[in-house]
Design an enzyme around this catalytic site. Structure first.
Site, PDB file in Angstrom:
ATOM      1  N   SER A 138     -52.037  -6.385 -51.501  1.00 16.90           N
ATOM      2  CA  SER A 138     -53.032  -5.676 -50.695  1.00 16.90           C
ATOM      3  C   SER A 138     -54.349  -6.437 -50.776  1.00 16.90           C
ATOM      4  CB  SER A 138     -53.224  -4.259 -51.241  1.00 16.90           C
ATOM      5  OG  SER A 138     -54.353  -3.629 -50.673  1.00 16.90           O
ATOM      6  N   TYR A 148     -54.737   0.591 -58.907  1.00 18.26           N
ATOM      7  CA  TYR A 148     -54.011   0.039 -57.767  1.00 18.26           C
ATOM      8  C   TYR A 148     -54.455  -1.400 -57.521  1.00 18.26           C
ATOM      9  CZ  TYR A 148     -52.094  -0.531 -53.069  1.00 18.26           C
ATOM     10  OH  TYR A 148     -51.404  -0.999 -51.974  1.00 18.26           O
TER      11      TYR A 148
END
Length: 253
Positions: A138, A148
């Site tokens: 990401s 994350y």
């Protein structure tokens, strides 16, 4: 005929990888938790493209589920030539509010599962002198935004090293780093998205198309779209106090 193993293949980016790789003529192994979705996708892909599709219902945060996926990935009688580590989910709240068990499962999915499946397929790929691995990360990997981002930063760093190390032996490893993408990801997370601008969203189709192209070219990092390439460049100069506070709204607010 080559075989691609895709995790998180029942929806979103994973399902789009399955569609595009099937259209290219690859046989598939689809891995996800939802067996009914996998079976439905498999029937459709076989009907459309005449390929072979295996389904494996497995929760990769569970040791038994991950072990089953690893066994299939390293089966020498049915070699995997393309591995797509796509399975993932997000956590809406700050680290100190999340139960530790949720954080550990999150880490297992984004790091342990990726590492385990790469470790499973690499010996066979190296012996054959060819193979491709795409690890879905990401743009958050380039920004300090909780666990994350930390997990995805590991994916990027590992993929960059692995590509440099194994590329000379015929195996490419690419970290695909999309920005906001129209999938179920944010809904499952419980995040409100209506306030986000339309221009910030990418389609799963374009993300996968760019990722496959960069994988074929042997690139270690793929960032789809010019606007997110620019965001990554900007992230290198902005202070952490600016980058580290994303606006995340629970659904209903």
């Amino acid at each position: 005929m080559t075989t691609a193993l895709i995790t998180g293949a029942s929806s979103g980016i994973g399902a789009e990888f399955a569609r595009q790789l099937a259209a290219q003529g690859h046989d598939l192994v689809l891995v996800a938790r939802h067996r009914d979705r996998l079976d439905s996708a498999a029937r459709d892909l076989v009907s459309r493209h005449g390929i072979e599709v295996e389904v494996l219902s497995a929760d990769l945060t569970d040791p038994a589920g991950l072990a089953a996926a690893v066994v299939r990935a390293q089966d020498p009688s049915r070699p995997v030539s393309i591995l797509v580590n796509n399975a993932g989910h997000g956590l809406l709240h700050d680290f100190h509010h999340n139960p530790l068990a949720e954080e550990v499962a999150h880490l297992r999915l984004h790091v342990e599962a990726v590492m385990s499946l790469c470790h499973a397929v690499l010996p066979g790929m190296l012996a054959r002198g060819e193979g491709r691995i795409i690890n879905v990360a990401s743009v958050a990997a380039f920004m300090p935004r909780g666990t994350y981002s930390a997990a995805k930063a590991w994916v990027v760093a590992f993929s960059r090293w692995a590509n440099a190390h194994y590329r000379r032996s015929g195996v490419s490893v690419t970290a695909l780093c999309p920005g906001l993408t129209r999938t179920e990801f944010h809904h499952r997370m419980g995040m409100e998205t209506r306030w986000l601008p339309r221009w910030s969203w990418l389609s799963a189709e374009s993300v996968v198309r760019d990722g496959l192209k960069d994988s074929l070219a042997g690139r270690s990092v793929s960032v789809p779209s010019w606007r997110y390439k620019a965001a990554v460049l900007v992230s290198k100069v902005l202070p952490d106090r600016v980058l580290g506070h994303p606006a995340r709204r629970p659904m209903g607010e």
